[in-house]
Scaffold this motif. Structure first.
Motif, mmCIF file in Angstrom:
data_model
loop_
_atom_site.group_PDB
_atom_site.id
_atom_site.type_symbol
_atom_site.label_atom_id
_atom_site.label_comp_id
_atom_site.label_asym_id
_atom_site.label_seq_id
_atom_site.Cartn_x
_atom_site.Cartn_y
_atom_site.Cartn_z
ATOM 1 N N GLN A 61 0.837 -1.204 0.000
ATOM 2 C CA GLN A 61 0.000 0.000 0.000
ATOM 3 C C GLN A 61 0.870 1.252 0.000
ATOM 4 O O GLN A 61 0.597 2.213 -0.721
ATOM 5 C CB GLN A 61 -0.907 0.026 1.233
ATOM 6 N N ALA A 62 1.914 1.257 0.814
ATOM 7 C CA ALA A 62 2.793 2.420 0.898
ATOM 8 C C ALA A 62 3.507 2.655 -0.432
ATOM 9 O O ALA A 62 3.625 3.793 -0.894
ATOM 10 C CB ALA A 62 3.818 2.231 2.023
ATOM 11 N N ASP A 65 1.053 4.190 -2.821
ATOM 12 C CA ASP A 65 0.841 5.616 -2.545
ATOM 13 C C ASP A 65 1.963 6.458 -3.162
ATOM 14 O O ASP A 65 1.711 7.530 -3.718
ATOM 15 C CB ASP A 65 0.769 5.876 -1.040
ATOM 16 N N LEU A 95 6.329 9.982 2.198
ATOM 17 C CA LEU A 95 5.944 8.681 1.648
ATOM 18 C C LEU A 95 7.129 7.720 1.627
ATOM 19 O O LEU A 95 6.980 6.535 1.947
ATOM 20 C CB LEU A 95 5.370 8.848 0.243
ATOM 21 N N SER A 124 -3.480 5.409 4.910
ATOM 22 C CA SER A 124 -3.063 6.038 3.660
ATOM 23 C C SER A 124 -2.871 7.528 3.903
ATOM 24 O O SER A 124 -3.354 8.064 4.903
ATOM 25 C CB SER A 124 -4.126 5.820 2.590
ATOM 26 N N PRO A 125 -2.188 8.226 3.002
ATOM 27 C CA PRO A 125 -2.009 9.673 3.179
ATOM 28 C C PRO A 125 -3.333 10.411 3.329
ATOM 29 O O PRO A 125 -3.446 11.333 4.126
ATOM 30 C CB PRO A 125 -1.281 10.099 1.902
ATOM 31 N N ARG A 126 -4.330 9.994 2.586
ATOM 32 C CA ARG A 126 -5.641 10.655 2.677
ATOM 33 C C ARG A 126 -6.250 10.450 4.063
ATOM 34 O O ARG A 126 -6.785 11.378 4.660
ATOM 35 C CB ARG A 126 -6.585 10.120 1.608
#
Length: 135
Positions: A61-62, A65, A95, A124-126
């Motif tokens: 996932q990272a 992103d 990130l 996540s960033p969001r």
């Protein structure tokens, strides 16, 4: 209608028997390629295998992103939006740091070290932005 054919002519329809579909043989899949949907009951501790799977997934996932951010930079560059490029570029070091953290956790698990389940959680960033603005 062509002039050489009689006015009452119709084509003959022939029934062609369809062959039976071949039987489907299940193909064995590697466990590393299979998305596992096992859920852990609330309050039950995760096994080491489940922790490794979760760490591998959150590392992915990272990385996604970061790839998504790079794609946004490329798209904004092609559309001539320098302010948006600077905004996304500012997130890249964060990130990359998240990827390092995720990789460290994953490596620790592969080395046999136990990791607390809280360290396996990933936002996540969001989601991090939403948490930051909701406080």
């Amino acid at each position: 209608m062509p002039s050489r054919l009689p006015a009452d002519w119709t084509p003959e329809f022939v029934d062609i028997p369809q062959p039976a579909p071949p039987s489907v043989q299940p193909v064995p899949q590697s466990s590393s390629l299979t998305l596992k949907t096992e859920t852990v009951p609330a309050g039950a501790p995760m096994t080491m295998e489940q922790k490794i799977d979760k760490a591998r997934f959150t590392l992915g996932q990272a990385k996604f992103d970061l790839t998504l951010a790079k794609e946004q930079i490329r798209r904004n560059d092609s559309q001539g939006a320098p302010m948006l490029i600077k905004e996304v570029e500012a997130k890249l070091p964060e990130l990359r740091e998240i990827i390092k953290q995720r990789r460290t956790i994953y490596d620790r698990l592969l080395a046999g070290e136990d990791v607390p389940e809280e360290e396996l959680e990933f936002k996540s960033p969001r989601e991090r932005e939403e948490d930051q603005y909701s406080d």
